[in-house]
Design an enzyme around this catalytic site. Sequence first.
Site, PDB file in Angstrom:
ATOM      1  N   GLY A 215     133.657  84.582   6.435  1.00 63.73           N
ATOM      2  CA  GLY A 215     134.499  83.383   6.512  1.00 63.73           C
ATOM      3  C   GLY A 215     134.581  82.611   7.371  1.00 63.73           C
ATOM      4  CG  ASN A 216     135.143  78.744   7.311  1.00 64.45           C
ATOM      5  OD1 ASN A 216     136.538  78.429   7.030  1.00 64.45           O
ATOM      6  ND2 ASN A 216     134.393  78.241   6.453  1.00 64.45           N
ATOM      7  CG  HIS A 217     138.503  80.407  12.543  1.00 59.43           C
ATOM      8  ND1 HIS A 217     139.155  81.766  12.784  1.00 59.43           N
ATOM      9  CD2 HIS A 217     137.337  80.576  13.526  1.00 59.43           C
ATOM     10  CE1 HIS A 217     138.613  82.497  13.716  1.00 59.43           C
ATOM     11  NE2 HIS A 217     137.387  81.930  14.029  1.00 59.43           N
TER      12      HIS A 217
END
Length: 415
Positions: A215-217
């Site tokens: 995923g990412n932030h």
Amino acid sequence: MTSAGDDVRGKRVVVGVGGGIAAYKACGLIRLLTESGCHVDVIPTEAALKFVGAATFEALSGNPVSTDVFSDVPSVRHVALGQRADLVVIAPTTADLLARAAVGRADDLLTSTLLTARCPVLLAPAMHTEMWEHPATQRNVDTLRGDGLHVMPPARGRLTGADTGAGRLPEPADIARLAWLLLDGGTLPFDLAGKRVVVTSGGTREEIDPVRFLGNHSSGKQGHAIAALASARGAEVTLVTSSSLPVPPAVTKIDIESARELREQTLEAAAVADIVIKAAAVADFRPADVSDSKLKKGSDGEPAEIRLTRNPDILADLVAARAIGEVPSSCVLVGFAAETGDTSGTVLEHGRAKLARKGCDFLVVNEVGRDTTFGKDDNGGWILDSEGGEILVERASKDLLAARILDAVVARTTT
């Protein structure tokens, strides 16, 4: 500190409170405004004091409370409060208050203040669905909007008793978001009425095994801000998101997890859309192989590597779908580019190249990195358009950037 930063500190806000069961929510709004540094004067109606006592409003605001024009006559409060206000917010605004304001009544301190105010006025209606949908109420809302007042769409949900539907007062944070935008110099025109707007937000999660993902932030804050303001400006909004943030008032939410789910739901919603704003941070890659059971270190199934495969390019797919008529030809497509500068070019140069490559109408270019943009309350960058225009938006609240994006889109659709 709020998403509006120091810009709201010292601003004078009048909070009017109508006589409905939702009056208790005004307490949360007053606290949010005072904690952000605003000077708050509370003006309840007499009916509002049946639900929340004056002592509560005085304790939260730090200022005296009255309902009639005969209190503190020497200071001429019914004129002075409106004259010196930077913003007037009424929450809840009952059907009765809407009617009195629409015809210019001045039979108590609150309606008198409305007539003297020359600052932005934000009304947050709350009433039963039948009252909200009644032609007389809708005429009053149209009149008030025509006079330049901002009327929020009510939320949908539980009302008094067992009833549910449109007419619920938006949460204090949703009202404060629009209040801070207006105090920060943003605008809230009712210029998207009748438009269908699709917004995507948040990051995507690409499954590795049943408990892990790539995923990412991305928090979804920017997309949620766009959805909230588009709804407040009159649009019918669909929000396709992985974020767990509260859904803005009158917005329809579609939950997704992966990039492929996001693509499917966005293309389906875009088929009848006037505007699509793709603010989600989509993973470019996903694991080529997904394990049916948890991958354990030291086991025979421990992977030596995780092979990746490309995810679909959703923005490019939207452009292609528009070209063949699966998305309306008049639909405005807005993409986002989270960029970092490198040896091959600056953030802006990468953004311009991406706009040309993608073929969308607008591209919002943000410079990202550790501790910037993702998860924060502020944002900035450039709004690039396919006709060669470029708007620099200095770092400010994500709500203000959302307003600038919608301004640019509306300008394109009306020229």
